[in-house]
Design an enzyme around this catalytic site. Structure first.
Site, PDB file in Angstrom:
ATOM      1  N   ASP A 279       5.971  -4.202   1.363  1.00 27.07           N
ATOM      2  CA  ASP A 279       7.119  -5.023   1.763  1.00 27.07           C
ATOM      3  C   ASP A 279       8.217  -4.071   2.211  1.00 27.07           C
ATOM      4  OD1 ASP A 279       9.004  -7.236   1.962  1.00 27.07           O
ATOM      5  OD2 ASP A 279       7.740  -8.306   0.544  1.00 27.07           O
ATOM      6  N   HIS A 313       7.929  -3.975   5.678  1.00 28.34           N
ATOM      7  CA  HIS A 313       8.555  -4.967   6.548  1.00 28.34           C
ATOM      8  C   HIS A 313       9.799  -4.417   7.231  1.00 28.34           C
ATOM      9  CE1 HIS A 313       6.604  -8.605   4.269  1.00 28.34           C
ATOM     10  NE2 HIS A 313       5.723  -7.786   4.825  1.00 28.34           N
TER      11      HIS A 313
END
Length: 466
Positions: A279, A313
């Protein structure tokens, strides 16, 4: 310490205007960064060592009691170093205490248990919401002068046989025996304004915990070690002040595997770290919705430098839980490069979470490639298109950035009917390999300046002029 955190140190609008309009001989925002760095110091510990093997009971397959008892003895006797020697040691969650440096020797492998029956329940936050949950793998609460150091490896052992089984990812079982998505129940408790004391997730109903969670701690050093296979976020300083994260390698690709997430913290340095995460590499936060407004503590004075970001991300994100706001972030001299890295700088919230993000300064960034954009805004994050608390992003400066490949330079998704983002400056940058002919996708953002910017080999002006 909490009263100190509550004192906002964000630059005033007048001070910000002065800094941006000053001559080269006058103060700049980067001088302010140096002032922040001068306030950050690492804790110092007495020259006393407690070796965990001296506290181990023969026949015990876990070193949990040995480690925690050594930490207690160290703290109660004035502090020092708790040494984990070379070798492989298995343990359940560890509780850090004041004046303790937990040190991993160069060939140490610390493996954490995955049996939730070994996890006690502690006060923490999950995605910006206050609750009691099964303990993070390493946890400290209201401790002063704490450190984890050394070049050893810590492995959370999270995989599809334990923390990431389909059954656990699909949900937890509530008191009625109903299967509910693992965090939906907590979200509903927050929406119902249920007191925090009643938001309890323990045992098999526990939500996947953080690897390292330091809550309301002061004077923190995390240095040298490597983290693998975390059940959730890897490093989560929460309401802390004076935090240094240095030379830490974070390699973990599980669900919600953010690398380092300072939340409602003040004076944070993240230096020379390596991120290869599932992430956001770094995500700066300050609480969510009602809980964020109840505390109303921003995350401020954060310096990120000399880091390397691979998968994730975003390289550096603010949000999405930024209800308390984010102020004064400096990012410099970092390398970011991966086809799986979506955005270099990302700011995200929505009109239920709110939050003001201001004074973000980024320079000297080398980007090999990223999947989407150099700078990304999401003011309607997670498909929330309206609400009573629209976020506000402003005074964001990017300079001396080079990139070889991205879809956009700017992908700024604001509100189509109102301006809640402004004052964006892109200066002295070169962006090659921008694949979308539009170059920038911009909705609901004004006062954008491009100065000495080359895109795909040509000078770029905004608004585009013939």
């Amino acid at each position: 310490m909490l009263s100190n955190i509550l004192k906002l140190s964000a630059l005033s609008a007048a001070a910000t205007t002065l800094l941006l309009s000053c001559s080269p001989k006058e103060a700049t925002p980067w001088d302010e960064m140096n002032n922040v760095l001068s306030q950050i110091s690492v804790p110092v510990f007495p020259d006393t060592t407690y070796v965990i093997t001296d506290y181990h009971t023969e026949g015990d397959s876990l070193f949990t009691d040995a480690i925690n008892n050594a930490i207690i003895a160290c703290s109660e006797n004035g502090g020092g170093t708790v040494l984990i020697p070379n070798g492989t040691f298995k343990t359940a969650p560890i509780r850090l205490r004041s004046n303790v440096n937990l040190h991993l020797s160069d060939s140490t492998l610390l493996e954490f248990a995955t049996d939730v029956a070994l996890f006690d329940t502690v006060l923490t936050r999950i995605e910006g919401i206050d609750c009691y949950n099964i303990s993070p793998l390493i946890y400290a609460y209201e401790a002063t002068n704490v450190a984890i150091t050394g070049n050893g490896v810590m492995d959370g052992r999270a995989d599809t046989t334990n923390w990431f089984t389909p059954a656990r990812l699909k949900g937890v079982t509530n008191e009625k025996g109903e299967k509910i998505n693992e965090k939906t129940l907590l979200y509903q408790m927050k929406e119902d304004s249920l007191p925090v004391a009643q938001r309890v997730f323990s045992g098999d109903a526990g939500i996947r915990p953080q690897f390292i969670n330091l809550y309301r701690c002061n004077n923190v050093l995390l240095e040298g070690f490597t983290l693998h296979n975390s059940p959730f976020w890897l490093i989560h300083p929460l309401m802390c002040e004076n935090v240094t994260v240095k030379n830490v390698k974070m390699q973990s690709h599980g669900v919600n595997n953010d690398g380092c997430d300072p939340e409602s913290c003040r004076n944070v340095l993240i230096d020379s770290c390596y991120f290869d995460t599932g992430d956001d590499c770094i995500a700066i936060k300050s609480g969510r919705d009602q809980d964020g407004r109840r505390w109303n503590i921003p995350c401020e004075n954060v310096v990120v430098r000399n880091c390397s970001m691979k998968d994730g991300h975003a390289g550096v994100a603010m949000g999405s839980e930024i209800t308390g706001g984010v102020s004064n972030v400096w990012v410099e001299n970092c390398t970011m490069d991966s086809p799986n890295l979506d955005r270099i700088i990302r700011i995200k919230s929505n009109a239920e979470r709110g939050g003001e993000v201001q004074n973000i300064f980024v320079r000297d960034i080398t980007v090999g490639e990223c999947r989407q954009s150099i700078l990304g805004f999401e003011l309607q994050y997670w498909y929330v298109y309206d609400g009573p608390y629209p976020p506000y992003f402003h005074n964001i400066h990017l300079e001396n950035i080079t990139s070889k490949k991205s879809r956009y330079v700017l992908n700024l998704e604001g509100f189509p009917d109102k301006i809640q983002a402004r004052d964006i400056v892109i200066k002295n940058c070169t962006f090659d390999g921008v694949t979308d002919p539009e170059i920038n996708h911009i909705v609901g953002v004004e006062d954008i300046t491009f100065e000495n910017v080359i895109i795909n080999g040509k000078p770029f002006h905004y608004p585009t002029r013939e």
